[in-house]
Design a protein around this motif. Sequence first.
Motif, PDB file in Angstrom:
ATOM      1  N   LEU A 256      27.170  50.050  -0.189  1.00  0.00           N
ATOM      2  CA  LEU A 256      27.211  49.354   1.096  1.00  0.00           C
ATOM      3  C   LEU A 256      26.997  50.321   2.252  1.00  0.00           C
ATOM      4  O   LEU A 256      26.316  50.000   3.225  1.00  0.00           O
ATOM      5  CB  LEU A 256      28.537  48.618   1.259  1.00  0.00           C
ATOM      6  N   LEU A 257      27.565  51.511   2.134  1.00  0.00           N
ATOM      7  CA  LEU A 257      27.389  52.533   3.164  1.00  0.00           C
ATOM      8  C   LEU A 257      25.922  52.965   3.258  1.00  0.00           C
ATOM      9  O   LEU A 257      25.381  53.107   4.355  1.00  0.00           O
ATOM     10  CB  LEU A 257      28.279  53.739   2.865  1.00  0.00           C
TER      11      LEU A 257
ATOM     12  N   GLY B 154      23.871  50.203   4.927  1.00  0.00           N
ATOM     13  CA  GLY B 154      24.119  50.205   6.368  1.00  0.00           C
ATOM     14  C   GLY B 154      23.418  51.368   7.051  1.00  0.00           C
ATOM     15  O   GLY B 154      22.838  51.209   8.125  1.00  0.00           O
ATOM     16  N   ALA B 155      23.473  52.538   6.426  1.00  0.00           N
ATOM     17  CA  ALA B 155      22.816  53.713   7.004  1.00  0.00           C
ATOM     18  C   ALA B 155      21.301  53.520   7.053  1.00  0.00           C
ATOM     19  O   ALA B 155      20.648  53.915   8.024  1.00  0.00           O
ATOM     20  CB  ALA B 155      23.165  54.958   6.199  1.00  0.00           C
TER      21      ALA B 155
ATOM     22  N   ALA C  38      19.722  50.635   7.355  1.00  0.00           N
ATOM     23  CA  ALA C  38      19.439  49.671   8.427  1.00  0.00           C
ATOM     24  C   ALA C  38      19.516  50.338   9.791  1.00  0.00           C
ATOM     25  O   ALA C  38      18.671  50.110  10.659  1.00  0.00           O
ATOM     26  CB  ALA C  38      20.420  48.503   8.345  1.00  0.00           C
ATOM     27  N   VAL C  39      20.512  51.189   9.987  1.00  0.00           N
ATOM     28  CA  VAL C  39      20.649  51.894  11.263  1.00  0.00           C
ATOM     29  C   VAL C  39      19.486  52.864  11.463  1.00  0.00           C
ATOM     30  O   VAL C  39      18.951  52.978  12.570  1.00  0.00           O
ATOM     31  CB  VAL C  39      22.010  52.625  11.331  1.00  0.00           C
TER      32      VAL C  39
END
Length: 58
Positions: free
Chosen positions: A20-21, A24-25, A27-28
């Motif tokens: 999940l991390l 998210g990274a 996407a950022v």
Amino acid sequence: MTTSEPDIEGPDPAPSRMSLLLLGAGAVALLLAGLLLWWREGDRLFTDGLIAAIVACF
């Protein structure tokens, strides 16, 4: 006569915190890359590049 063991499946495991991390990274990072492109090249070129990328996918 042979018997087979029944297929017993437990509940699906929850996604790991690391996956999940990483999602998210990613996407950022894509968002920041888009903002950098917009800042450096301008609104018009960014929009043209985005349209060209979408058309290339199809």
